[in-house]
Scaffold this motif. Structure first.
Motif, PDB file in Angstrom:
ATOM      1  N   ILE A 157       0.846  -1.195   0.000  1.00 24.42           N
ATOM      2  CA  ILE A 157       0.000   0.000   0.000  1.00 24.42           C
ATOM      3  C   ILE A 157       0.876   1.238   0.000  1.00 24.42           C
ATOM      4  CG2 ILE A 157      -1.801   1.272   1.228  1.00 24.42           C
ATOM      5  CD1 ILE A 157      -2.715  -1.343   2.468  1.00 24.42           C
ATOM      6  N   ASN A 158       0.547   2.181  -0.886  1.00 26.08           N
ATOM      7  CA  ASN A 158       1.227   3.468  -0.933  1.00 26.08           C
ATOM      8  C   ASN A 158       0.194   4.576  -1.037  1.00 26.08           C
ATOM      9  OD1 ASN A 158       4.391   3.219  -1.279  1.00 26.08           O
ATOM     10  ND2 ASN A 158       3.490   1.517  -2.444  1.00 26.08           N
ATOM     11  N   GLY A 159       0.453   5.681  -0.349  1.00 26.83           N
ATOM     12  CA  GLY A 159      -0.460   6.807  -0.403  1.00 26.83           C
ATOM     13  C   GLY A 159      -0.543   7.519   0.925  1.00 26.83           C
ATOM     14  N   ALA A 160      -1.465   8.474   1.002  1.00 18.30           N
ATOM     15  CA  ALA A 160      -1.632   9.272   2.221  1.00 18.30           C
ATOM     16  C   ALA A 160      -3.109   9.468   2.521  1.00 18.30           C
ATOM     17  CB  ALA A 160      -0.942  10.626   2.072  1.00 18.30           C
ATOM     18  N   LYS A 161      -3.433   9.478   3.801  1.00 21.08           N
ATOM     19  CA  LYS A 161      -4.775   9.784   4.295  1.00 21.08           C
ATOM     20  C   LYS A 161      -4.629  10.903   5.321  1.00 21.08           C
ATOM     21  CE  LYS A 161      -6.495   6.065   2.223  1.00 21.08           C
ATOM     22  NZ  LYS A 161      -7.509   6.106   1.151  1.00 21.08           N
ATOM     23  N   TRP A 162      -5.673  11.705   5.447  1.00 23.60           N
ATOM     24  CA  TRP A 162      -5.610  12.711   6.503  1.00 23.60           C
ATOM     25  C   TRP A 162      -6.978  12.945   7.109  1.00 23.60           C
ATOM     26  CZ3 TRP A 162      -4.408  18.316   4.355  1.00 23.60           C
ATOM     27  CH2 TRP A 162      -5.395  18.707   3.460  1.00 23.60           C
ATOM     28  N   LEU A 163      -6.994  13.697   8.225  1.00 28.10           N
ATOM     29  CA  LEU A 163      -8.222  13.959   8.983  1.00 28.10           C
ATOM     30  C   LEU A 163      -8.863  12.645   9.442  1.00 28.10           C
ATOM     31  CD1 LEU A 163      -9.617  16.794   6.688  1.00 28.10           C
ATOM     32  CD2 LEU A 163      -8.409  17.070   8.866  1.00 28.10           C
ATOM     33  N   ILE A 164      -8.024  11.711   9.886  1.00 29.87           N
ATOM     34  CA  ILE A 164      -8.492  10.390  10.306  1.00 29.87           C
ATOM     35  C   ILE A 164      -8.745  10.410  11.814  1.00 29.87           C
ATOM     36  CG2 ILE A 164      -8.020   7.934  10.297  1.00 29.87           C
ATOM     37  CD1 ILE A 164      -8.293   9.343   7.493  1.00 29.87           C
ATOM     38  N   THR A 165     -10.002  10.483  12.182  1.00 30.91           N
ATOM     39  CA  THR A 165     -10.386  10.590  13.591  1.00 30.91           C
ATOM     40  C   THR A 165      -9.993   9.333  14.359  1.00 30.91           C
ATOM     41  OG1 THR A 165     -12.253  11.970  12.923  1.00 30.91           O
ATOM     42  CG2 THR A 165     -12.313  11.058  15.145  1.00 30.91           C
ATOM     43  N   ASN A 166      -9.542   9.529  15.586  1.00 29.88           N
ATOM     44  CA  ASN A 166      -9.070   8.473  16.491  1.00 29.88           C
ATOM     45  C   ASN A 166      -7.751   7.870  16.021  1.00 29.88           C
ATOM     46  OD1 ASN A 166     -11.347   8.936  17.986  1.00 29.88           O
ATOM     47  ND2 ASN A 166     -12.185   6.879  17.829  1.00 29.88           N
ATOM     48  N   SER A 167      -7.003   8.616  15.211  1.00 25.28           N
ATOM     49  CA  SER A 167      -5.726   8.080  14.730  1.00 25.28           C
ATOM     50  C   SER A 167      -4.734   7.865  15.871  1.00 25.28           C
ATOM     51  CB  SER A 167      -5.110   9.020  13.691  1.00 25.28           C
ATOM     52  OG  SER A 167      -4.860  10.303  14.249  1.00 25.28           O
ATOM     53  N   ASP A 168      -4.942   8.537  16.993  1.00 21.61           N
ATOM     54  CA  ASP A 168      -4.050   8.342  18.136  1.00 21.61           C
ATOM     55  C   ASP A 168      -4.449   7.151  18.993  1.00 21.61           C
ATOM     56  OD1 ASP A 168      -6.388   9.685  18.827  1.00 21.61           O
ATOM     57  OD2 ASP A 168      -5.437  10.879  20.401  1.00 21.61           O
ATOM     58  N   LEU A 169      -5.650   6.629  18.791  1.00 16.75           N
ATOM     59  CA  LEU A 169      -6.150   5.523  19.612  1.00 16.75           C
ATOM     60  C   LEU A 169      -6.293   4.218  18.854  1.00 16.75           C
ATOM     61  CD1 LEU A 169      -9.049   7.343  21.503  1.00 16.75           C
ATOM     62  CD2 LEU A 169      -6.817   6.737  22.423  1.00 16.75           C
ATOM     63  N   ALA A 170      -6.457   4.289  17.551  1.00 13.22           N
ATOM     64  CA  ALA A 170      -6.818   3.114  16.770  1.00 13.22           C
ATOM     65  C   ALA A 170      -5.727   2.046  16.799  1.00 13.22           C
ATOM     66  CB  ALA A 170      -7.106   3.514  15.333  1.00 13.22           C
ATOM     67  N   SER A 171      -6.159   0.808  16.971  1.00 15.05           N
ATOM     68  CA  SER A 171      -5.242  -0.329  16.829  1.00 15.05           C
ATOM     69  C   SER A 171      -5.215  -0.816  15.389  1.00 15.05           C
ATOM     70  CB  SER A 171      -5.666  -1.478  17.749  1.00 15.05           C
ATOM     71  OG  SER A 171      -6.970  -1.949  17.401  1.00 15.05           O
ATOM     72  N   HIS A 172      -6.295  -0.522  14.643  1.00 13.46           N
ATOM     73  CA  HIS A 172      -6.426  -0.923  13.253  1.00 13.46           C
ATOM     74  C   HIS A 172      -7.075   0.203  12.452  1.00 13.46           C
ATOM     75  CE1 HIS A 172      -6.116  -4.771  15.375  1.00 13.46           C
ATOM     76  NE2 HIS A 172      -5.804  -5.351  14.233  1.00 13.46           N
ATOM     77  N   PHE A 173      -6.809   0.200  11.155  1.00 11.33           N
ATOM     78  CA  PHE A 173      -7.429   1.157  10.244  1.00 11.33           C
ATOM     79  C   PHE A 173      -8.106   0.401   9.105  1.00 11.33           C
ATOM     80  CE2 PHE A 173      -3.924   3.378  12.247  1.00 11.33           C
ATOM     81  CZ  PHE A 173      -4.509   4.578  12.617  1.00 11.33           C
ATOM     82  N   LEU A 174      -9.298   0.847   8.740  1.00 12.96           N
ATOM     83  CA  LEU A 174      -9.977   0.335   7.556  1.00 12.96           C
ATOM     84  C   LEU A 174      -9.561   1.244   6.407  1.00 12.96           C
ATOM     85  CD1 LEU A 174     -11.982  -1.784   6.493  1.00 12.96           C
ATOM     86  CD2 LEU A 174     -13.823  -0.126   6.918  1.00 12.96           C
ATOM     87  N   VAL A 175      -8.648   0.754   5.588  1.00  9.11           N
ATOM     88  CA  VAL A 175      -7.976   1.568   4.570  1.00  9.11           C
ATOM     89  C   VAL A 175      -8.552   1.251   3.195  1.00  9.11           C
ATOM     90  CG1 VAL A 175      -5.768   2.122   3.487  1.00  9.11           C
ATOM     91  CG2 VAL A 175      -5.868   1.598   5.946  1.00  9.11           C
ATOM     92  N   PHE A 176      -8.915   2.312   2.468  1.00  4.89           N
ATOM     93  CA  PHE A 176      -9.426   2.155   1.114  1.00  4.89           C
ATOM     94  C   PHE A 176      -8.356   2.591   0.123  1.00  4.89           C
ATOM     95  CE2 PHE A 176     -13.063   2.280   3.818  1.00  4.89           C
ATOM     96  CZ  PHE A 176     -13.968   1.409   3.226  1.00  4.89           C
ATOM     97  N   ALA A 177      -8.101   1.728  -0.867  1.00  2.00           N
ATOM     98  CA  ALA A 177      -7.064   2.003  -1.863  1.00  2.00           C
ATOM     99  C   ALA A 177      -7.463   1.353  -3.181  1.00  2.00           C
ATOM    100  CB  ALA A 177      -5.707   1.472  -1.396  1.00  2.00           C
TER     101      ALA A 177
END
Length: 400
Positions: A157-177
């Motif tokens: 996976i390559n790219g950037a996401k921003w304004l991701i709420t709970n990024s400081d708490l999340a153990s996992h991310f649901l990433v769309f690419a």
């Protein structure tokens, strides 16, 4: 209180639900709300207090199915609870919303292994899923620059996401690419995946204290098992997750609007000018009546949406419309609340100023107004009709 859904049997029995809702309400107003001024002043949520409190009252597992240890609430049962959070501090509301909303999404779209990896821990807050869609150089939905290229039994996976709420708490991310130029796929990516970096972003106007961070993926290798569903299922997953989450945002709008109305009524009865309460003045009465009309209308729309979803109906147009009406309603209500309170409402002495700022995040969560209009109109032009045969008696949504 809210009954178990008659068609699906989902949700807690009434007695258990009443106890859960009472415990959460007590936590909000005795533990969390007293922190509001501190959070806005420091622009930081004291997680050492907030997270244990949310865990103890059961707020982390609201939409997690019972088989994973959660409460398994129906949507009709959940909406009054997230609305109650929205009456207090918006930063805590956003934290609870994202945690529950995307735990719910994973319970519907994830496979057995993916659900097991997250949902047991989500009940206690030890694990949490954040939604990684928005990108700095692209628009919304399928307009993505992030790519996921198959490499043997893995994806890079390559790219950037921003304004991701709970990024400081999340153990996992649901990433769309994009897995090819015409297909979007979803991936369950662990926080500590090699090549993933997480950075803080500037503090927001309202809903302060939580983190809405930037994620950068640099040849981030994830196993094939991280793919949620099949390659190319991303758009379907995205639509389903956002569909019900937009209803949750509308319920948040309702909670803020209800609190603004209640505070305005109280102030109007107590504030005396020229020898009588301003509540007796026709101009102020009109403001109050307009606020109540918006609250009443939004309650009805939410009750309809919740009952339909719990009965197994999809909400492709309704979810966009209730989300859009909700943000317009809470905007009007908080505008009028400021007018009722006058100059003192513009200061931080009273909570109206904070509610006014917190409400503005609702414009942007799960898509701005332009997207809601596009989605609703697209469905209607394509022939979508409201189900006139649907009996809302099969759902029950009680506020207060």
């Amino acid at each position: 209180m809210t009954a178990i859904d008659e068609q699906t049997g989902s949700g807690l029995p009434p007695r258990e639900y009443d106890l859960l809702r009472a415990a959460i309400r007590d936590t909000i107003w005795t533990v969390l709300d007293p922190l509001a001024e501190q959070i806005d002043r420091t622009e930081s949520i004291p997680y050492d207090i907030v997270l244990p409190a949310l865990r103890e009252c059961g707020a982390f597992g609201l939409l997690v199915p019972a088989e994973y240890g959660g409460s398994g609430l129906s949507i009709a049962q959940y909406l009054p609870i997230i609305a109650e959070f929205a009456k207090s501090h918006g930063g805590i509301r956003a934290l609870v919303h994202v945690h529950n909303s995307f735990a719910h999404a994973l319970s519907e779209i994830g496979n057995t292994e993916q659900r097991a990896a997250v949902l047991h821990g989500a009940v206690t807050g030890e694990r949490s899923l954040a939604f990684a869609l928005t990108e700095p150089g692209h628009g919304t939905g399928a307009d993505l620059g992030s790519t996921a290229v198959r490499d043997g039994d893995s994806y890079l996976i390559n790219g950037a996401k921003w304004l991701i709420t709970n990024s400081d708490l999340a153990s996992h991310f649901l990433v769309f690419a994009k897995t090819n130029p015409s297909q979007v796929s979803a991936f369950l990516v662990e926080r500590h995946a090699p090549g993933l970096t997480i950075e803080a972003m500037p503090e927001t106007m309202g809903c302060k204290g939580g983190e809405h961070g930037r994620l950068t993926f640099t040849d981030t290798r994830v196993p094939k098992s991280a793919l949620v569903g099949a390659d190319g299922d991303g758009r379907v997953h995205l639509e389903r997750a956002l569909e019900v989450s937009r209803v949750f945002i509308a319920a948040s709008s309702l909670g803020t609007a209800e609190q603004a109305l209640d505070l305005s009524l109280r102030h109007a009865r107590q504030r005396v000018t020229f020898g009588k309460p301003i509540a007796e003045r026709q101009a102020v009465q009109r403001y109050l009546a307009e606020m109540a009309i918006d609250v009443y209308a939004l309650r009805g729309m939410l009750a309809d949406a919740a009952a339909k979803w719990d009965a197994g109906h999809r909400l492709p147009a309704e979810s966009a419309m209730v989300k859009q009406f909700g943000l317009e309603a809470v905007g009007r209500v908080t505008d009028r609340a400021l007018l009722v309170h006058g100059g003192i409402g513009y200061t931080r002495q009273l909570p109206i100023e904070r509610l006014y700022r917190d409400a503005r995040l609702n414009w942007l969560e799960e898509g701005p107004p332009t997207i809601q209009y596009l989605v609703a109109a697209r469905e209607l032009v394509a022939g979508y009709t409201f189900d006139d045969a649907f009996d809302p008696a099969h759902g029950d949504l009680t506020w207060g």
